[in-house]
Design a protein around this motif. Sequence first.
Motif, PDB file in Angstrom:
ATOM      1  N   THR A  29     -12.378  -3.778   4.343  1.00 29.00           N
ATOM      2  CA  THR A  29     -10.823  -3.618   3.740  1.00 29.00           C
ATOM      3  C   THR A  29     -10.533  -2.332   3.736  1.00 29.00           C
ATOM      4  O   THR A  29      -9.618  -1.678   3.991  1.00 29.00           O
ATOM      5  CB  THR A  29     -10.813  -4.556   2.394  1.00 29.00           C
ATOM      6  N   SER A  30     -11.691  -1.452   3.092  1.00 28.64           N
ATOM      7  CA  SER A  30     -11.601  -0.144   2.955  1.00 28.64           C
ATOM      8  C   SER A  30     -11.383   0.620   4.263  1.00 28.64           C
ATOM      9  O   SER A  30     -10.497   1.414   4.185  1.00 28.64           O
ATOM     10  CB  SER A  30     -12.856   0.167   1.824  1.00 28.64           C
ATOM     11  N   PHE A  31     -12.528   0.223   5.079  1.00 24.29           N
ATOM     12  CA  PHE A  31     -12.456   1.049   6.149  1.00 24.29           C
ATOM     13  C   PHE A  31     -11.262   0.919   7.064  1.00 24.29           C
ATOM     14  O   PHE A  31     -10.671   1.817   7.835  1.00 24.29           O
ATOM     15  CB  PHE A  31     -13.873   0.515   7.082  1.00 24.29           C
ATOM     16  N   ASN A  32     -10.565  -0.084   7.239  1.00 27.30           N
ATOM     17  CA  ASN A  32      -9.336  -0.327   7.902  1.00 27.30           C
ATOM     18  C   ASN A  32      -7.943  -0.075   7.103  1.00 27.30           C
ATOM     19  O   ASN A  32      -6.970  -0.282   7.922  1.00 27.30           O
ATOM     20  CB  ASN A  32      -9.338  -1.820   8.306  1.00 27.30           C
ATOM     21  N   GLN A  33      -8.105   0.618   6.083  1.00 27.89           N
ATOM     22  CA  GLN A  33      -7.107   0.689   5.182  1.00 27.89           C
ATOM     23  C   GLN A  33      -6.184   1.794   5.617  1.00 27.89           C
ATOM     24  O   GLN A  33      -6.711   2.819   6.159  1.00 27.89           O
ATOM     25  CB  GLN A  33      -7.354   1.017   3.735  1.00 27.89           C
ATOM     26  N   VAL A  34      -4.763   1.705   5.995  1.00 32.88           N
ATOM     27  CA  VAL A  34      -3.894   2.676   6.581  1.00 32.88           C
ATOM     28  C   VAL A  34      -3.022   3.059   5.461  1.00 32.88           C
ATOM     29  O   VAL A  34      -2.778   4.260   5.227  1.00 32.88           O
ATOM     30  CB  VAL A  34      -3.297   2.284   7.784  1.00 32.88           C
ATOM     31  N   PRO A  35      -1.909   2.263   4.896  1.00 37.89           N
ATOM     32  CA  PRO A  35      -0.958   3.032   4.296  1.00 37.89           C
ATOM     33  C   PRO A  35      -1.448   3.716   3.053  1.00 37.89           C
ATOM     34  O   PRO A  35      -0.502   4.847   2.977  1.00 37.89           O
ATOM     35  CB  PRO A  35      -0.024   1.420   3.936  1.00 37.89           C
ATOM     36  N   VAL A  36      -2.336   3.433   2.038  1.00 38.18           N
ATOM     37  CA  VAL A  36      -2.499   4.130   0.866  1.00 38.18           C
ATOM     38  C   VAL A  36      -3.245   5.543   1.409  1.00 38.18           C
ATOM     39  O   VAL A  36      -2.695   6.668   1.074  1.00 38.18           O
ATOM     40  CB  VAL A  36      -3.518   3.566   0.253  1.00 38.18           C
ATOM     41  N   SER A  37      -4.075   5.518   2.513  1.00 36.98           N
ATOM     42  CA  SER A  37      -4.585   6.769   3.028  1.00 36.98           C
ATOM     43  C   SER A  37      -3.706   7.570   3.541  1.00 36.98           C
ATOM     44  O   SER A  37      -3.927   9.050   3.761  1.00 36.98           O
ATOM     45  CB  SER A  37      -5.761   6.299   4.040  1.00 36.98           C
ATOM     46  N   LEU A  38      -2.684   7.108   4.168  1.00 36.00           N
ATOM     47  CA  LEU A  38      -1.635   8.029   4.707  1.00 36.00           C
ATOM     48  C   LEU A  38      -1.079   8.868   3.993  1.00 36.00           C
ATOM     49  O   LEU A  38      -0.949  10.173   4.355  1.00 36.00           O
ATOM     50  CB  LEU A  38      -0.643   6.930   5.496  1.00 36.00           C
ATOM     51  N   PHE A  39      -0.843   8.552   2.676  1.00 37.97           N
ATOM     52  CA  PHE A  39      -0.124   9.660   1.841  1.00 37.97           C
ATOM     53  C   PHE A  39      -1.230  10.442   1.174  1.00 37.97           C
ATOM     54  O   PHE A  39      -1.030  11.635   0.715  1.00 37.97           O
ATOM     55  CB  PHE A  39       0.351   8.764   0.774  1.00 37.97           C
ATOM     56  N   GLY A  71       0.865  -1.153  -0.099  1.00 38.08           N
ATOM     57  CA  GLY A  71      -0.053  -0.024   0.013  1.00 38.08           C
ATOM     58  C   GLY A  71       0.825   1.239  -0.046  1.00 38.08           C
ATOM     59  O   GLY A  71       0.674   2.418  -0.711  1.00 38.08           O
ATOM     60  N   ILE A  72       2.103   1.181   0.727  1.00 39.51           N
ATOM     61  CA  ILE A  72       3.022   2.203   0.519  1.00 39.51           C
ATOM     62  C   ILE A  72       3.218   2.681  -0.567  1.00 39.51           C
ATOM     63  O   ILE A  72       3.382   4.107  -0.941  1.00 39.51           O
ATOM     64  CB  ILE A  72       4.257   2.013   1.441  1.00 39.51           C
ATOM     65  N   ILE A  73       3.530   1.813  -1.689  1.00 38.79           N
ATOM     66  CA  ILE A  73       4.127   2.262  -2.994  1.00 38.79           C
ATOM     67  C   ILE A  73       2.603   2.741  -3.619  1.00 38.79           C
ATOM     68  O   ILE A  73       2.928   4.003  -4.374  1.00 38.79           O
ATOM     69  CB  ILE A  73       4.516   0.801  -3.779  1.00 38.79           C
ATOM     70  N   VAL A  74       1.619   2.200  -3.604  1.00 36.51           N
ATOM     71  CA  VAL A  74       0.351   2.572  -4.263  1.00 36.51           C
ATOM     72  C   VAL A  74       0.251   4.019  -3.643  1.00 36.51           C
ATOM     73  O   VAL A  74      -0.228   5.046  -4.504  1.00 36.51           O
ATOM     74  CB  VAL A  74      -0.908   1.866  -4.029  1.00 36.51           C
ATOM     75  N   GLY A  75      -0.006   4.373  -2.426  1.00 35.73           N
ATOM     76  CA  GLY A  75       0.093   5.740  -1.807  1.00 35.73           C
ATOM     77  C   GLY A  75       0.836   6.766  -2.357  1.00 35.73           C
ATOM     78  O   GLY A  75       0.623   7.725  -2.768  1.00 35.73           O
ATOM     79  N   LEU A  76       2.322   6.478  -2.209  1.00 35.78           N
ATOM     80  CA  LEU A  76       3.186   7.142  -2.731  1.00 35.78           C
ATOM     81  C   LEU A  76       3.170   7.515  -4.239  1.00 35.78           C
ATOM     82  O   LEU A  76       3.348   8.713  -4.677  1.00 35.78           O
ATOM     83  CB  LEU A  76       4.485   6.574  -2.520  1.00 35.78           C
ATOM     84  N   ALA A  77       2.927   6.451  -5.093  1.00 34.03           N
ATOM     85  CA  ALA A  77       2.997   6.738  -6.448  1.00 34.03           C
ATOM     86  C   ALA A  77       1.738   7.688  -6.784  1.00 34.03           C
ATOM     87  O   ALA A  77       1.881   8.541  -7.736  1.00 34.03           O
ATOM     88  CB  ALA A  77       2.619   5.466  -7.135  1.00 34.03           C
ATOM     89  N   LEU A  78       0.586   7.560  -6.079  1.00 39.23           N
ATOM     90  CA  LEU A  78      -0.573   8.401  -6.328  1.00 39.23           C
ATOM     91  C   LEU A  78      -0.329   9.675  -5.903  1.00 39.23           C
ATOM     92  O   LEU A  78      -0.734  10.752  -6.792  1.00 39.23           O
ATOM     93  CB  LEU A  78      -1.823   7.810  -5.767  1.00 39.23           C
TER      94      LEU A  78
END
Lengths: 342, 259
Positions: free
Chosen positions: B196-206, B109-116
């Motif tokens: 899944t969406s509600f508990n999502q952290v790494p992507v939302s972090l970015f 998720g970190i990568i997806v978040g950072l990329a977005l």
Amino acid sequence: MSSPAFLSLEKLTLAYGDTVAVKDLDLSIRQGELVAFLGPSGCGKTTTMRSIAGLLKPQSGRISLDGADITRVAANKRSVGLVFQSYALFPHLTVFENVAFGLRLKGLSGTELESRVDAGLKSVGLTSFAARKPAELSGGQQQRVALARSMVMEPKVLLLDEPLSNLDARLRLEMRAELQRVQKETGVTMIFVTHDQGEALSLADRIVVMLNGAIEQIGTPEDIYNRPASAFVADFVGFENIFAIENGRLRAGNGPIALAMPLPHDAAGLAWRPRMVTLGSGPFQGTVRGAAFSGSTREYLLDTPLGALKAEVDAAAPAHSAGTTLAFDLPVEKAAKLERFN
Amino acid sequence: MNSRLFPVVVLFLVTAFLIGPFFIIVAASVSGGETLAFPPQGLSLKWVAKVFQVESFRESFAMSMLLAIGGTGAALVLGIPASYALSRYRLPFGETIRTVVALPIIVPGIIVGLALLRYLVVPFRFNITLALFLAHTALVLPYAVRVVSASLNNLRSDIEEAAVLLGSSRAGAFFRVVMPNIRSGILAAFILGFVTSFNQVPVSLFLSGPGIRTLPIDMLSYMEITYDPSVAALSALLAFMSIGIVFIAERFLGFSRYV
């Protein structure tokens, strides 16, 4: 053909991608006829049936029904019913709603819909099952629902895919009678697909034997059973001793052999059922390799100059054990004369 | 010493390891003390009550709900036809497409978040809410496709042909006989996607901005400033919400068949 064709297939070629399943097929079927498509799996019988239903677009050729060209008519506008081998009932709907499905799409509702569905269920003896779900029915009952579901639409042609093959022996007899009754009462033109010769012989008015995407022979059950046109058909309907004719003589494993009687000029081969073989007298000698007692008859497997031969005699006749040498004859007048040897 | 004791002990330890933190959080959330602590100091529901008074929690909860419902809904709108095509037609590159659809699960998720953030939000001044919505849709899509495909594969395709021969159009057959029979699969996919969406952290972090953040991110930043037990209380409430949803799903749908 005495009466005009109701359903006709002309030069029909069907393919799945690059694989041709049926090639240049010509066939015409009269109104009210009960026709069987008989053949081994992969012969193109189901493919042909699917193209009549409109589920498969022909690569070339023409299909006409009741005077109209339906080659390009969509499957949902053809008035062709199909009872699937798996029945394909809608699992989420009750028996009543399954049967009502097509009628509702036609715009029927209220008492008219109800009376048509009730009549359909009554005709297959399932009135008391109207409120059940398909999963709560036996296989035979599910099939009758599928039959009623198609029949209430009053199709011009009813197609049935292997209608008896999923049923046990007793139900098979029941369903066979059921189909004949429905056909007699409604006069609907019926085509069913089967790989079982017994099914085709007992049920159909006319049998279309198919092989490798082409028609091998068309005829009444008597024609097919007694006068097979080719070695393939002969084998399919239980002629177990089949020989080609070459230069006026039978071709056998050890080279050509002359029979006592002259062979017909117009035949490509001859075929005998085990019952047609004369055992105990005749110009040939064979050695018993195996014997089997089956109640009313005895079957023998003989090693002969013609190769292996199967003979069947009444159980009342004296038994011969393995190793015995027996005289036998292949009477030419009893043999089926094959037009083609394949 | 019997040989069954060892696996039973391991099972007990693993279960304790998995579920232990949950009990610690629940216990910490009813603490009467001023800081997050275990074992709790005294017993009080004041931190549970405080959760409902923190305004940013209310806003980020609304945002998380919106993303979970909207993103999962969008994933199903895309995923149902995609699953249908994958299970009914022999597509060129069908297997490749299946793998690509599953990628958001595999790629961290970190990568997806950072990329977005780096290539969509920053250069194009892309709306963060929209980016969050797209990201959550993409993250839920693999679950939607997988669960819906599973129920489609259990459904015979000849019922559609039967419907067509009874006068229905192809599209009509889909809505009349396919959809009703995969309804519980769709509901299961929705619940799985929602959680899944509600508990999502790494992507939302970015992907957060002024006033725009999801609940888990908001909890994280709340904790950085205020170290009181209200975060534990909120966590416990969320855990009970998830357990409730999954319990209902299992009860009525046999949820575990699909996951």
